[in-house]
Design a protein around this motif. Sequence first.
Motif, PDB file in Angstrom:
ATOM      1  N   PHE A   1       4.366  -2.545  -5.605  1.00  9.76           N
ATOM      2  CA  PHE A   1       4.907  -1.711  -4.534  1.00  9.76           C
ATOM      3  C   PHE A   1       6.332  -1.285  -4.894  1.00  9.76           C
ATOM      4  O   PHE A   1       6.722  -0.132  -4.700  1.00  9.76           O
TER       5      PHE A   1
ATOM      6  N   ASP B   1       6.192   1.224  -7.966  1.00  8.95           N
ATOM      7  CA  ASP B   1       5.596   2.494  -7.563  1.00  8.95           C
ATOM      8  C   ASP B   1       5.202   3.373  -8.754  1.00  8.95           C
ATOM      9  O   ASP B   1       5.674   4.503  -8.897  1.00  8.95           O
ATOM     10  N   PRO B   2       4.322   2.864  -9.617  1.00 10.49           N
ATOM     11  CA  PRO B   2       3.958   3.626 -10.821  1.00 10.49           C
ATOM     12  C   PRO B   2       2.913   4.701 -10.552  1.00 10.49           C
ATOM     13  O   PRO B   2       2.247   4.680  -9.522  1.00 10.49           O
TER      14      PRO B   2
ATOM     15  N   LEU C   1      -4.920  -0.840  -5.175  1.00 14.81           N
ATOM     16  CA  LEU C   1      -4.857  -0.539  -3.741  1.00 14.81           C
ATOM     17  C   LEU C   1      -3.446  -0.552  -3.169  1.00 14.81           C
ATOM     18  O   LEU C   1      -3.267  -0.471  -1.966  1.00 14.81           O
ATOM     19  N   VAL C   2      -2.438  -0.687  -4.024  1.00 11.31           N
ATOM     20  CA  VAL C   2      -1.068  -0.764  -3.522  1.00 11.31           C
ATOM     21  C   VAL C   2      -0.561   0.627  -3.125  1.00 11.31           C
ATOM     22  O   VAL C   2      -0.822   1.611  -3.822  1.00 11.31           O
ATOM     23  N   GLY C   3       0.137   0.682  -1.995  1.00 11.89           N
ATOM     24  CA  GLY C   3       0.773   1.918  -1.553  1.00 11.89           C
ATOM     25  C   GLY C   3      -0.232   3.048  -1.398  1.00 11.89           C
ATOM     26  O   GLY C   3      -1.228   2.920  -0.711  1.00 11.89           O
ATOM     27  N   LEU C   4       0.052   4.165  -2.062  1.00 11.74           N
ATOM     28  CA  LEU C   4      -0.838   5.319  -1.969  1.00 11.74           C
ATOM     29  C   LEU C   4      -2.045   5.193  -2.894  1.00 11.74           C
ATOM     30  O   LEU C   4      -2.836   6.113  -3.021  1.00 11.74           O
ATOM     31  N   GLY C   5      -2.156   4.034  -3.540  1.00 14.24           N
ATOM     32  CA  GLY C   5      -3.221   3.841  -4.512  1.00 14.24           C
ATOM     33  C   GLY C   5      -2.667   4.069  -5.912  1.00 14.24           C
ATOM     34  O   GLY C   5      -1.976   5.055  -6.154  1.00 14.24           O
ATOM     35  N   ILE C   6      -2.921   3.150  -6.822  1.00 12.45           N
ATOM     36  CA  ILE C   6      -2.416   3.285  -8.190  1.00 12.45           C
ATOM     37  C   ILE C   6      -3.612   3.225  -9.132  1.00 12.45           C
ATOM     38  O   ILE C   6      -4.265   2.183  -9.242  1.00 12.45           O
TER      39      ILE C   6
ATOM     40  N   ARG D   1       0.995  11.929 -11.030  1.00  6.28           N
ATOM     41  CA  ARG D   1       0.479  12.211  -9.690  1.00  6.28           C
ATOM     42  C   ARG D   1       0.723  13.652  -9.302  1.00  6.28           C
ATOM     43  O   ARG D   1       1.791  14.205  -9.524  1.00  6.28           O
TER      44      ARG D   1
ATOM     45  N   VAL E   1       0.296  15.525  -3.261  1.00  7.85           N
ATOM     46  CA  VAL E   1      -0.753  15.802  -2.293  1.00  7.85           C
ATOM     47  C   VAL E   1      -0.066  16.222  -1.005  1.00  7.85           C
ATOM     48  O   VAL E   1       0.651  15.449  -0.399  1.00  7.85           O
ATOM     49  N   SER E   2      -0.249  17.467  -0.637  1.00  7.58           N
ATOM     50  CA  SER E   2       0.423  17.938   0.563  1.00  7.58           C
ATOM     51  C   SER E   2      -0.568  18.005   1.712  1.00  7.58           C
ATOM     52  O   SER E   2      -1.616  18.630   1.613  1.00  7.58           O
ATOM     53  N   LEU E   3      -0.229  17.298   2.788  1.00  7.65           N
ATOM     54  CA  LEU E   3      -1.118  17.326   3.959  1.00  7.65           C
ATOM     55  C   LEU E   3      -0.617  18.418   4.901  1.00  7.65           C
ATOM     56  O   LEU E   3      -0.315  18.172   6.045  1.00  7.65           O
ATOM     57  N   ILE E   4      -0.517  19.615   4.414  1.00 11.61           N
ATOM     58  CA  ILE E   4       0.012  20.789   5.114  1.00 11.61           C
ATOM     59  C   ILE E   4       1.506  20.597   5.393  1.00 11.61           C
ATOM     60  O   ILE E   4       1.899  19.600   5.982  1.00 11.61           O
TER      61      ILE E   4
END
Lengths: 356, 335, 354
Positions: free
Chosen positions: C220, C223-224, C297-302, C348, C351-354
């Motif tokens: 975490f 954050d890689p 599964l850490v954070g936004l997924g690694i 990465r 990823v924009s969620l609008i």
Amino acid sequence: MTSEKLIERLCSAFGPSGREEAVAGLIKKEISDICPNAVYDRMGNLIAVMRFGDTSAEKRKRVMISAHMDEVGFMINEIKSNGTLGFDTVGGINESVMAGRRVSVLGEGGLMTGIIASKAIHHKDKKEREKAVKTEKLYIDIGAADGDEAKKYVSVGDFAVFDSPFYTFGEGLVKAKALDDRMGCAAMIQTMRALKKQPPEGDLDACFCFTVREEIGLSGAKAAAYRIKPDIAIVLETTAIADIEGVDPSGRVADVGGGVVVSVMDRSTIYCRPLVDLALRLGKQKGIKAQVKRYVSGGNDAGTIHKTGEGVKTVALSVPTRYLHSPACVASMEDYHSQQRLCEEILRAVCSTEEI
Amino acid sequence: MKLYNTIKDLCLCPSVSGREEKIRDMLRELIKPFCDECATDNLGNLIAVKKGRGTENSKRIMLCAHMDEIGFLVNFIEDSGMLRVAPVGGISLPAAAFTRVVSEKGVKGAIVPEDKVKAADYKAQAFYIDIGAKDKKQAETKVAIGDFFVAAPSLEKLMGNRICGRPLDDRVGCAVVLGIAEALADVQLDHDIYYVFSVQEEVGCRGSQTAAFRVQPDIALCFDVTATGDTLGASPMACGLGGGAAIKIKDSSVICDEEITKALCRAAKENKIKHQKEVLLFGGTDTSSMQLAGAGAAAGAISIPTRYIHSGVEMCDLGDVQCCIDLGAEFIKSI
Amino acid sequence: MNKNKLKEFIFSLCSVMSVSGFEKRAEKPITELTAGMFDSTLTDAVGNRIFIKKCGKQNAPRVLIDAHLDEIGMIVTEVCKGGFLRIANLGGIDVSIMQAADVIVYGEKPLRGVIASTPPHLKKDDKLPAFSELLVDTGLSEDTLKELVDVGTPVGFAPIYGELLNGRLIGKSFDDKACAACALLAIAETPGEELAADVYVMLSATEETNRLGGVAAGAFRCDPDYAMVIDVNLARVPDTKDYETVEMDKGISISLSAATDRRLSMATAELCRRKDIPFSLIAAPSSTGTNATTVNLVGLGIPTVDVGLPLACMHTYNEVISMTDAMSLARLVREFVCSKEIAAEMTREEVSLI
């Protein structure tokens, strides 16, 4: 498209945990007119956000709606010299529904048919006949003459799923593989359509997440929830029930045809009381059939979602489903519609209520 | 007496895992005088903060005790009006058999096993709650599927400093955190102190996880009960009632940060606070979830030695409880 | 890479005491062993040790290489009469290897000890004692022992290293510090400008004793963009199933699992093929049983790949690894962090969620 047709198409897709691409592609196409900006995150979750009301409002309700795309399946772990394939399950599958079933194996050149086989009843002694065959004694036969031929088509680490046709039968029932949780995916798609047609009144970010890897307990929903940071989550699921002859009423969990199941507690979550109350109240007000889950069992993406980040208020709406995790899951279309409608009504209600 | 009364008030407020509203309201009022801000998060954790001086070396210190207790969930109502239930948290069925229970709505009853089921064969499916209803219809006027029950709360003083009742796990920990907050009320500290009363510990330390993620502590201390080795037939364990505050070395979920345990021992020695070390070979606490939330924290725990945990006759020594308060307060002053 | 240098580094790193939960005690010796090897390093609150080497490019992606720092061991639960210690295990230890084992008690100063065993003429049956019945004999008087050792003191197996035929090494805690050694040395020897990403090597804490492992907190923090988790893998020995094991001297293993990133796993396998690094693919259907499952599964997924070094006699004080395999692992780590293809694929996307 009718609901049945939509569910059939989703259930027929190949998508064990870790290989949900085909299902995701299908859904992305299906929702392209409602939400052309749907995106994949790096786990493979498909996320579609619909914004309603005043988008600059500070106090917007941020709701995550989630259903998982993956299904239980198999992974090839050994290619034997006789050409048969050793395998293990991906997610929980009971040994009693494996032997003799037809499967689709996703190999080098695409999908191919195989069967899960073991020795014939003639070769089993009395004791062996009384018990399900252990997974490690079963094998998948794709017809290969020997190991070398098998290796041309399949590698260690390739996936397989049940191959089982969708059909409607009885009085309003459907049977298919992977109803868990393609029905939830279908309910999300139809809810998106309904909201598009008649937008909810209020300031709402509805974040629809089609998630990965629920069946292995390492839910991709966690990453999606961490990204979205919702206040509220609605998890659309199926729940295993046993409303069949011979089971004591106290152990049946819920009834097919009894309406959408609202859970108070399962093995991974104690659900948010105000949301559970709201769901049951809306059910009554809007004439949507709902039942409270009558057993503490199972778990789903809610388990990780509600504990993500600073915590999320969570409710689960499930379609009661017989023979879950088998090639022949059975559910009622009426319950499906109740799930879809209740999800929609909760979304309409939460953006105009202060209590949650 | 004041300490005893606080513990008793907390014990007598039933609040099963996931339904902690009542105890949270009570604790909010009790902690308010000792903190600057107070908030409830999405899962229902109560997070109170006493702000420090805000210097460069200021740390974030989280003190956590859980406010939920084990109980039962009503699954099914038989035609006879008997309630089928599922356990919430680690219920000991032999301890639960033939005891009084009370629902979140105040309905009283008794929990019993089906007739002819021997103690050795107890399983939750064979237990039911009898609320005295004559049939299902009457039962449904007071109880619905999805209602929660807990074993009837009670607390009494025994000989000397010993107290007995339930649920000392973990209202006594809540009382310790309150005691520390009171002791530090007028002390100006460098550090921000977060007093957290967590939810859903008994079902898998769920609340402390999200609370710790929000607080992002540098140092996290858990206040919970620990088993002892001083009862007849107990497994050997060098920890007992009257031995003072138990400084946790490990339980099955965590190995505590060595620097924290050393600093706790030092604070105890310097201030002549009675203490003992706790190596618990089973059971888990919020310590572990705080240690690993977000980017992690240095975590330790001060445990209250308690006999007969998860029964109706949990037993503590008030002297030990006071030691835990003193140690917690002195440790924080020493940082 | 020089084989002898790697061998010596493995021995040195594995000799360091890092019993699960006591990783912070390893901080100083590891700092000495790794002096000058990295741009920067830190120990976090949980005991994870993180080493950083930058590639010197702006907005470079970040890659995490994880191998766990902790080793199985024991903890003192009671100082008994007569100068004996009662202990509990930290991590899964087969009680059949315990009696007459050489251990070190890490008290005020390190003390030698042996695990007491019951003489044959006093044995009632052939049942093994429970772990809680084992005693450590320190040879000290009770009074002296009480001054040096308290409840909570860690106990580790004695570091005694040796070699077998064919360049196989034996000794304690190759699980997982041999892998850590391969990763550290491989990256230290790679010139910064060859790196395709900023490299974070993490020696993570409490893998052996915590369901999640310290790696959750460490990953975490780092954050890689993508990660490789390296752990030892069960080597094929008599009585084991082929599909659960890997052959020694045939290179490293790469897991294919529903719990890790398939794209990255396949890209890593492809890299091995291209660079002629021996490897085998193994199936780990629902979980890898390693930190990879957690990191993913850490954070936004690694996106994570799970890599294994074959090891026999796992969780004993005489674990066996092959130097040939260790060299393959070191080469793979180097190629992995230098691979521009993998870095480009794994960087990465916003990823924009609008």
